[in-house]
Design a protein around this motif. Structure first.
Motif, mmCIF file in Angstrom:
data_model
loop_
_atom_site.group_PDB
_atom_site.id
_atom_site.type_symbol
_atom_site.label_atom_id
_atom_site.label_comp_id
_atom_site.label_asym_id
_atom_site.label_seq_id
_atom_site.Cartn_x
_atom_site.Cartn_y
_atom_site.Cartn_z
ATOM 1 N N ARG A 1 -28.276 78.920 72.079
ATOM 2 C CA ARG A 1 -27.242 79.439 70.879
ATOM 3 C C ARG A 1 -26.582 80.487 71.729
ATOM 4 O O ARG A 1 -27.187 81.207 72.647
ATOM 5 C CB ARG A 1 -27.816 79.728 69.928
ATOM 6 N N PRO A 2 -25.162 80.526 71.496
ATOM 7 C CA PRO A 2 -24.369 81.709 72.153
ATOM 8 C C PRO A 2 -24.753 82.956 71.520
ATOM 9 O O PRO A 2 -25.497 83.163 70.516
ATOM 10 C CB PRO A 2 -23.131 81.418 71.533
ATOM 11 N N PRO B 1 -22.331 83.808 76.687
ATOM 12 C CA PRO B 1 -21.038 83.494 76.018
ATOM 13 C C PRO B 1 -20.953 82.301 75.383
ATOM 14 O O PRO B 1 -21.612 81.159 76.101
ATOM 15 C CB PRO B 1 -19.938 83.886 77.021
ATOM 16 N N THR B 2 -20.300 81.806 74.431
ATOM 17 C CA THR B 2 -20.008 80.762 73.746
ATOM 18 C C THR B 2 -19.080 79.873 74.758
ATOM 19 O O THR B 2 -19.666 78.650 74.823
ATOM 20 C CB THR B 2 -18.959 81.072 72.522
ATOM 21 N N LEU C 1 -22.010 78.499 77.504
ATOM 22 C CA LEU C 1 -22.675 77.375 76.999
ATOM 23 C C LEU C 1 -21.713 75.998 76.710
ATOM 24 O O LEU C 1 -22.268 75.013 77.444
ATOM 25 C CB LEU C 1 -23.187 77.580 75.953
ATOM 26 N N CYS D 1 -14.491 76.270 76.291
ATOM 27 C CA CYS D 1 -14.539 77.071 77.297
ATOM 28 C C CYS D 1 -13.478 77.958 77.590
ATOM 29 O O CYS D 1 -13.532 79.323 77.717
ATOM 30 C CB CYS D 1 -15.312 76.335 78.537
ATOM 31 N N ASP E 1 -12.885 80.923 75.389
ATOM 32 C CA ASP E 1 -13.413 82.230 75.324
ATOM 33 C C ASP E 1 -13.228 83.004 76.532
ATOM 34 O O ASP E 1 -13.419 82.403 77.710
ATOM 35 C CB ASP E 1 -15.082 81.699 75.297
#
Length: 281
Positions: A182-183, A188-189, A192, A216, A219
């Protein structure tokens, strides 16, 4: 109080400019505040007065922060000369040698760390890094699995194991690790999302890969690392059955490149050899 200590150090230097500890303290304070030139000057003055461990450690950290890896390696080596039992400096030096693409220089340090620090995950992570640099992904996977058993809540170890599994063609097992992540502050979101996009490419899931790469790029933290990742263009998907492979900006050309996960900038450039999980900090 930190501010009181800094004031006292400045007062002491007005009386005696050769107080290395005062310069080192002010260098540490300047580095924390982001005043890198001032920090560099204080550490230089401190080391000119005395080659102390504190001054060397501060300058090494500053050089790592600035990306001056060769200078940092020199300072860390001097720290180990002063105190051969300093495992923290040994670990930093091993990682720095790996980032400098000198794995043979890192090898004895890693072997020592693994032997002398049983039960710690970080030396095993460095061992995995060492194996991955040589393309020994099965050995890297073993080291990462052992490290993850020691630190099961470490998201980066789990991500790195997923990368190793992808390299070994074991996409279903990689999916289990990626699905468990999980981020958060340490992951970082977008990072992932990037690797989930890579997994989707392997599976031939074009729409999933496109969505993941768009996440990606949305972010900012991940975009700096995976800046070349992008959703496949309609022109490319019209000609191929899979999404366009992202490429390293430094080696981008008009022709799509063969996929690889060895570029430390994007995780995709076949000209680079550093494992994908090494990234600037």
């Amino acid at each position: 109080e930190p501010e009181a200590a800094a004031v006292a150090a400045r007062e002491a230097l007005r009386r005696d400019a050769t107080l290395w500890a005062a310069h080192a303290l002010l260098g540490e304070r300047a580095a924390r505040d982001g005043r890198l030139r001032a920090a560099e000057d204080h550490f230089r003055r401190s080391l000119a007065c005395s080659r102390s461990a504190r001054g060397l450690r501060g300058r090494a950290g500053l050089r790592l922060q600035q990306g001056e890896l060769e200078g940092a390696a020199g300072d860390l080596a001097l720290l180990l000369e002063l105190d051969p039992s300093d495992l923290e400096s040994a670990e930093l030096l091993a990682e720095t040698w790996l980032r400098l693409r000198q794995p043979e220089a890192a090898r004895p340090l890693i072997e020592r760390l693994v032997a002398e620090a049983p039960g710690r995950a970080d030396p095993l992570r460095l061992q995995a890094f060492f194996h991955a640099r040589a393309g020994r992904w099965a050995e890297a996977l073993d080291s990462l699995s052992e490290a993850l058993a020691l630190k099961p809540d470490d998201p980066n170890l789990r991500l790195e194991r997923a990368i190793a599994l992808l390299e070994l063609g074991r996409s279903e097992q990689a999916a289990l690790d990626l699905d468990a992540l999980r981020p958060g502050p340490r992951l970082p979101t977008g990072t992932l999302a990037y690797w989930r996009g890579r997994l989707a490419e392997v599976r031939g899931q074009r729409d999933v890969a496109r969505t993941a790469y768009e996440a990606c790029l949305a972010d900012s933290a991940a975009r700096r690392l995976h800046g070349a990742a992008r959703a496949p263009s309609s022109t490319w998907t019209a000609k191929r059955s899979s999404p366009s492979p992202p490429t390293c900006r430094a080696h981008r050309s008009s022709r799509p490149r063969r996929r690889s996960s060895r570029c430390w900038k994007t995780g995709t450039c076949p000209r680079a050899t550093t494992p994908a999980w090494e990234a600037p900090t």
